[in-house]
Design a protein around this motif. Structure first.
Motif, PDB file in Angstrom:
ATOM      1  N   THR A  44       7.189   2.813  12.276  1.00  0.00           N
ATOM      2  CA  THR A  44       6.207   1.972  11.583  1.00  0.00           C
ATOM      3  C   THR A  44       6.176   0.546  12.122  1.00  0.00           C
ATOM      4  N   LYS A  45       7.056   0.249  13.088  1.00  0.00           N
ATOM      5  CA  LYS A  45       7.039  -1.069  13.740  1.00  0.00           C
ATOM      6  C   LYS A  45       6.780  -0.926  15.241  1.00  0.00           C
ATOM      7  N   ALA A  46       6.232   0.199  15.654  1.00  0.00           N
ATOM      8  CA  ALA A  46       6.026   0.443  17.089  1.00  0.00           C
ATOM      9  C   ALA A  46       5.150  -0.652  17.696  1.00  0.00           C
ATOM     10  N   CYS A  47       5.604  -1.137  18.853  1.00  0.00           N
ATOM     11  CA  CYS A  47       4.903  -2.242  19.520  1.00  0.00           C
ATOM     12  C   CYS A  47       4.615  -1.901  20.970  1.00  0.00           C
ATOM     13  N   LEU A  48       3.622  -2.586  21.513  1.00  0.00           N
ATOM     14  CA  LEU A  48       3.331  -2.563  22.940  1.00  0.00           C
ATOM     15  C   LEU A  48       4.332  -3.481  23.650  1.00  0.00           C
ATOM     16  N   PRO A  49       4.424  -3.400  24.980  1.00  0.00           N
ATOM     17  CA  PRO A  49       5.398  -4.249  25.693  1.00  0.00           C
ATOM     18  C   PRO A  49       5.188  -5.748  25.455  1.00  0.00           C
ATOM     19  N   PHE A  56      -2.528   2.040  16.127  1.00  0.00           N
ATOM     20  CA  PHE A  56      -2.621   3.129  15.142  1.00  0.00           C
ATOM     21  C   PHE A  56      -1.870   2.809  13.853  1.00  0.00           C
ATOM     22  N   LEU A  57      -1.228   1.627  13.795  1.00  0.00           N
ATOM     23  CA  LEU A  57      -0.538   1.223  12.565  1.00  0.00           C
ATOM     24  C   LEU A  57      -1.465   0.374  11.713  1.00  0.00           C
ATOM     25  N   PRO A  58      -1.310   0.419  10.378  1.00  0.00           N
ATOM     26  CA  PRO A  58      -2.183  -0.385   9.523  1.00  0.00           C
ATOM     27  C   PRO A  58      -1.976  -1.881   9.765  1.00  0.00           C
ATOM     28  N   VAL A  59      -3.047  -2.641   9.600  1.00  0.00           N
ATOM     29  CA  VAL A  59      -2.965  -4.096   9.793  1.00  0.00           C
ATOM     30  C   VAL A  59      -2.014  -4.700   8.763  1.00  0.00           C
ATOM     31  N   GLN A  60      -2.177  -4.276   7.529  1.00  0.00           N
ATOM     32  CA  GLN A  60      -1.324  -4.768   6.444  1.00  0.00           C
ATOM     33  C   GLN A  60      -0.276  -3.718   6.123  1.00  0.00           C
ATOM     34  N   GLN A  61       0.979  -4.094   6.171  1.00  0.00           N
ATOM     35  CA  GLN A  61       2.007  -3.154   5.722  1.00  0.00           C
ATOM     36  C   GLN A  61       3.245  -3.944   5.308  1.00  0.00           C
ATOM     37  N   SER A  62       3.846  -3.490   4.256  1.00  0.00           N
ATOM     38  CA  SER A  62       5.112  -4.088   3.827  1.00  0.00           C
ATOM     39  C   SER A  62       5.861  -3.029   3.033  1.00  0.00           C
ATOM     40  N   GLY A  63       7.164  -3.101   3.125  1.00  0.00           N
ATOM     41  CA  GLY A  63       7.998  -2.183   2.355  1.00  0.00           C
ATOM     42  C   GLY A  63       8.052  -0.771   2.882  1.00  0.00           C
ATOM     43  N   LEU A  64       7.538  -0.545   4.081  1.00  0.00           N
ATOM     44  CA  LEU A  64       7.593   0.807   4.633  1.00  0.00           C
ATOM     45  C   LEU A  64       8.967   1.071   5.243  1.00  0.00           C
ATOM     46  N   PRO A  65       9.446   2.315   5.178  1.00  0.00           N
ATOM     47  CA  PRO A  65      10.656   2.652   5.935  1.00  0.00           C
ATOM     48  C   PRO A  65      10.382   2.521   7.434  1.00  0.00           C
ATOM     49  N   SER A  66      11.467   2.485   8.217  1.00  0.00           N
ATOM     50  CA  SER A  66      11.294   2.257   9.657  1.00  0.00           C
ATOM     51  C   SER A  66      10.542   3.401  10.337  1.00  0.00           C
ATOM     52  N   HIS A  67      10.716   4.611   9.815  1.00  0.00           N
ATOM     53  CA  HIS A  67      10.044   5.772  10.387  1.00  0.00           C
ATOM     54  C   HIS A  67       9.452   6.623   9.262  1.00  0.00           C
ATOM     55  N   LEU A  68       8.321   7.253   9.546  1.00  0.00           N
ATOM     56  CA  LEU A  68       7.701   8.127   8.546  1.00  0.00           C
ATOM     57  C   LEU A  68       7.404   9.492   9.164  1.00  0.00           C
ATOM     58  N   PRO A  69       7.990  10.561   8.609  1.00  0.00           N
ATOM     59  CA  PRO A  69       7.666  11.906   9.100  1.00  0.00           C
ATOM     60  C   PRO A  69       6.305  12.353   8.567  1.00  0.00           C
ATOM     61  N   LEU A  70       5.778  13.397   9.143  1.00  0.00           N
ATOM     62  CA  LEU A  70       4.443  13.877   8.735  1.00  0.00           C
ATOM     63  C   LEU A  70       4.409  14.255   7.256  1.00  0.00           C
ATOM     64  N   ALA A  71       5.512  14.807   6.744  1.00  0.00           N
ATOM     65  CA  ALA A  71       5.543  15.249   5.348  1.00  0.00           C
ATOM     66  C   ALA A  71       5.355  14.098   4.365  1.00  0.00           C
ATOM     67  N   ALA A  72       5.467  12.849   4.840  1.00  0.00           N
ATOM     68  CA  ALA A  72       5.278  11.694   3.959  1.00  0.00           C
ATOM     69  C   ALA A  72       3.818  11.512   3.557  1.00  0.00           C
ATOM     70  N   ASN A  73       2.902  12.235   4.197  1.00  0.00           N
ATOM     71  CA  ASN A  73       1.481  12.108   3.864  1.00  0.00           C
ATOM     72  C   ASN A  73       0.906  13.476   3.482  1.00  0.00           C
ATOM     73  N   PRO A  74       1.173  13.912   2.242  1.00  0.00           N
ATOM     74  CA  PRO A  74       0.695  15.246   1.850  1.00  0.00           C
ATOM     75  C   PRO A  74      -0.821  15.375   1.857  1.00  0.00           C
ATOM     76  N   GLU A  75      -1.537  14.280   1.606  1.00  0.00           N
ATOM     77  CA  GLU A  75      -3.008  14.351   1.633  1.00  0.00           C
ATOM     78  C   GLU A  75      -3.494  14.722   3.033  1.00  0.00           C
ATOM     79  N   LEU A  76      -2.916  14.066   4.029  1.00  0.00           N
ATOM     80  CA  LEU A  76      -3.314  14.356   5.411  1.00  0.00           C
ATOM     81  C   LEU A  76      -2.932  15.786   5.792  1.00  0.00           C
ATOM     82  N   MET A  77      -1.736  16.220   5.397  1.00  0.00           N
ATOM     83  CA  MET A  77      -1.302  17.581   5.727  1.00  0.00           C
ATOM     84  C   MET A  77      -2.239  18.614   5.101  1.00  0.00           C
ATOM     85  N   SER A  78      -2.638  18.348   3.848  1.00  0.00           N
ATOM     86  CA  SER A  78      -3.559  19.262   3.175  1.00  0.00           C
ATOM     87  C   SER A  78      -4.913  19.286   3.884  1.00  0.00           C
TER      88      SER A  78
END
Ligand SMILES: [Zn+2]
Length: 280
Positions: A44-49, A56-78
């Motif tokens: 969730t903090k991936a950067c270019l060099p 592909f990351l949201p402009v606004q974000q706070s409080g996110l864990p460092s990494h998010l697996p696909l299962a963290a978004n059940p709406e998208l999976m559905s």
């Protein structure tokens, strides 16, 4: 017959379902498959060099864990499960910069196996095609990929990065000018660059894509969903080009749009002549 594979990169657990729906409903409704190169466990903090946050990351974000697996978004999976014209590809692991350019086989194997587990944990069948972030694949990475996947889709190939046992077939590919080739049972596809990109002028974009399709028997068209929404607003002119492409692909008799499933299958029923394209 001209075959086309549409590949959209960087679907991940933070990808808004509405963005994919806006872009690809005209394709899905026409029965055209869309291949989504999907990040298994996004950093969730991936950067270019240069330190900029990945697009592909949201402009606004706070409080996110460092990494998010696909299962963290059940709406998208559905959403993906209920739209079977989407075909998923395995895109890196966390999308760390050059993560598959590593010289460490154990690190590559760990990322690949954790990525496969992330697809499974989200209730998805693990993909049989791999796409590397930034098209960078080291020689140890090619070896690990060949053990796990049937297809690699990338921009280009470099002799010095390929396993030595592939050099003979690669030399034939270079001499014959073929875009795509095969090493053992692994099929390797190149693409003509990101023609559908917000870095290129919208004027003439559709014509450039049509010319690329006409130039060879099988063309991989690469795009990125987030480029159509850069800055948080839909780029209407760019989206219109994509939707005009859907019209063109659906209405042109000698063009057939495929999922990567047709490449992964040894003898695809929907495109019986396709395997010959990989036999140099
Ligand atoms: Zn990517």
């Amino acid at each position: 017959m001209k075959y086309v594979l549409l590949r959209d990169d960087d679907t991940n657990a933070l990808c808004p379902t509405a963005c994919l729906e806006r872009l690809y409903r005209p394709f899905l409704d026409r029965g055209l498959p869309v291949n989504l190169a999907t990040i298994p466990c996004v950093n969730t903090k991936a950067c270019l060099p240069d330190g900029r946050r990945e697009g592909f990351l949201p402009v606004q974000q706070s409080g996110l864990p460092s990494h998010l697996p696909l299962a963290a978004n059940p709406e998208l999976m559905s959403y993906l499960a209920t739209n079977p014209r989407y075909h998923l590809l395995h895109h890196g692991y966390a999308h760390d910069y050059l993560e598959f350019d590593s010289a460490q086989p154990a690190d590559i194997a760990r990322r690949l196996d954790a990525g496969i587990a992330s697809f499974e944990a989200a209730g998805l069948r693990p993909p049989a095609t791999f796409v590397a972030p930034y098209d960078q694949i080291s020689r140890p990475a090619y070896r690990e990929l060949a053990r796990r996947f049937r297809v690699i889709s990338t921009g280009w190939f470099e002799f010095r990065r390929l396993p030595a046992r592939w050099w003979g077939r690669y030399a034939i590919k270079k001499i014959t000018g073929c875009r795509h080739w095969r090493a053992g049972s692994l099929r390797l596809l190149s693409h003509p660059g990101c023609l559908l990109s917000h870095h290129r002028p919208v004027e003439g974009m559709l014509e450039r894509v049509k010319n690329a399709i006409a130039a060879g028997p099988l063309t991989v068209l690469v795009t990125h969903w987030w480029e159509y929404f850069a800055g948080g607003q839909p780029n209407e002119a760019f989206i219109a080009v994509l939707h005009q492409l859907a019209d063109y692909l659906a209405s042109t008799p000698d063009v057939r749009v495929l999922s990567f499933g047709a490449i992964e299958t040894a003898t695809p029923a929907e495109a019986p002549g396709l395997p010959r394209l990989f036999d140099l």
